[in-house]
Design an enzyme around this catalytic site. Structure first.
Site, PDB file in Angstrom:
ATOM      1  N   SER A 149       9.343   2.900  32.299  1.00  0.00           N
ATOM      2  CA  SER A 149       8.271   1.980  32.654  1.00  0.00           C
ATOM      3  C   SER A 149       7.323   2.571  33.688  1.00  0.00           C
ATOM      4  O   SER A 149       6.225   2.076  33.870  1.00  0.00           O
ATOM      5  CB  SER A 149       8.856   0.671  33.175  1.00  0.00           C
ATOM      6  OG  SER A 149       9.338   0.829  34.478  1.00  0.00           O
ATOM      7  N   LYS A 188       9.395  -0.698  40.536  1.00  0.00           N
ATOM      8  CA  LYS A 188       8.082  -1.206  40.113  1.00  0.00           C
ATOM      9  C   LYS A 188       7.063  -1.035  41.238  1.00  0.00           C
ATOM     10  O   LYS A 188       7.415  -0.789  42.379  1.00  0.00           O
ATOM     11  CB  LYS A 188       8.186  -2.699  39.782  1.00  0.00           C
ATOM     12  CG  LYS A 188       9.095  -3.041  38.605  1.00  0.00           C
ATOM     13  CD  LYS A 188       8.411  -2.757  37.286  1.00  0.00           C
ATOM     14  CE  LYS A 188       9.263  -3.276  36.121  1.00  0.00           C
ATOM     15  NZ  LYS A 188      10.613  -2.680  36.104  1.00  0.00           N
TER      16      LYS A 188
END
Lengths: 232, 232
Positions: A149, A188
């Site tokens: 990601s 993230k």
DNA sequence: CTTGACATTGAACATTTGTTCCGCTATACT
DNA sequence: AGTATAGCGGAACAAATGTTCAATGTCAAG
């Protein structure tokens, strides 16, 4: 066997962590009892045995302060938050201190997954860096990235990210975040959105969607300060 | 005061170092004596006091194993630091040997990088890595990346690449190559093309074009084995 | 209610471990 | 020679620290 930590046991662990950090050697049973509020040494001993069964600590019987911590296990319950207590060693050879950083486990950069449990310290689970590389030497730990990601931020599957432990973050920081309820840690970008926190993957592919949670459900474990990649 | 360490004191220090790393807590006076070959605890105590005066260690009186090491000071006499040639014994619990890698300079900055493992170059800094991360410890050096030609390979401007010195490469390897005539070293993917060699940037942007040169004009300096990035 | 596993307490006990004192030896200096 | 001092050894001592145990409280399952 009880797999959960009582609040008393958590306090014991926290104290061992902070004491070791301050003094470079583990506390005695009585010092633990005094701090945690246990009058009897046997209770401390009792809980220490429990903690050893759960593999949070290792004890060397018959040895004063014969206590050592199992960081990977601690990280599983979010207590490994300040793993620099591990005998981080510094030297000034050639003018630069070095920092030993423990690689605590896996972190999900894709779909959140749990930090990989480990009962033992992996011999390769250490990264040593020159101090200048990471700036401060305090509160550093490392995780191995699983998933893609963050590929758009040039962080690849298999990379080792080095983080500095901190409870807060600024917008745009790359952070490792623990999401309450999901019981998972993920890598993230961090953004505030009103009362919520948005955890944004760098990968624009549609299967990587931002996670938006109330601020009180997101616990920042640390901010990424470095990335190490190995080609095989 | 004598500022030099007696061999006995050196042995004491070495033992404290290895013991601490092996057990995560310091040794007792008697354990030191037993290992170093001192029958009397008072002698150990005596020398520990000396070592404390010389600031190699810090003692917490009245506390069992209340001993901690002063790493910067130890490094001054070559203890505690383990350059490539003189690795300190490590237990498996604590990880493998460490490798100190010199950062020799910039790559793709126009200045050719001469790789002479034995020469006394003056590196701008050092990177220490766990041995397991890079595999072999031989012939490693590091360069700081300048420019974005490898951005598509997730190697960014400012990253530190760690290379193993080798004269040849296989197709697809990421290498540092010195190009005769251009008098500069660049970081590219390596491919053979008949009698030529193609040095391929990973970045597909049109301004980053492959370099194709006869094989005898391309000198491989090393192959990238690792990448380290630092966020500021 | 009874039972039993679990947690706690307080205290005695055993071991580990740091501290101290006395004497000895070798060396350098007056 | 006499003396001072650093280094060492031995042993006794005291403090710190781990271990054990009997008794008690807690709480949920039977």
């Amino acid at each position: 066997m009880a797999n959960t930590l009582s609040s008393r046991q958590q306090n014991i662990l926290k104290f061992i962590i902070s004491f070791s950090e301050r003094n470079k050697f583990p506390p005695s049973i009585r010092e633990i009892g005094e701090q945690v509020g246990i009058s009897s040494t046997s209770v401390v001993n009792y809980n220490l045995t429990k903690l050893e069964e759960m593999e949070y600590v290792t004890r060397h019987r018959e040895v004063s302060r014969g206590l050592s911590l199992n960081w990977p296990k601690l990280a599983e319950v979010g207590l490994g938050a300040s793993p620099n207590l591990e005998p981080v060693q510094r030297s000034t050879v050639f003018g630069g201190n070095r920092v030993r950083v423990p690689v605590l486990g896996l972190i999900a950069a894709g779909q959140p997954i749990m930090v990989e449990p480990r009962s033992q310290v992996d011999p390769e689970s250490w990264v040593d860096l020159a101090e200048g590389i990471t700036g401060s030497t305090d509160n550093l730990f490392a995780l191995r990235v699983k998933g893609n990601s963050m590929i758009d931020a040039s962080v690849l599957d298999g990379d080792i990210v080095i983080l500095r432990h901190q409870e807060t973050a600024d917008d745009g920081d790359m952070v490792a975040a623990w999401i309450e309820g999901d019981e998972e840690t993920t890598l993230k970008y961090f953004f505030r959105q009103g009362k919520d926190i948005r955890l944004q993957p760098a990968n624009p592919a549609p299967e990587y969607k931002p996670i938006i949670k109330p601020a009180n459900m997101v616990r920042i474990n640390g901010k990424v300060v470095s990335v190490v990649r190995v080609y095989h």
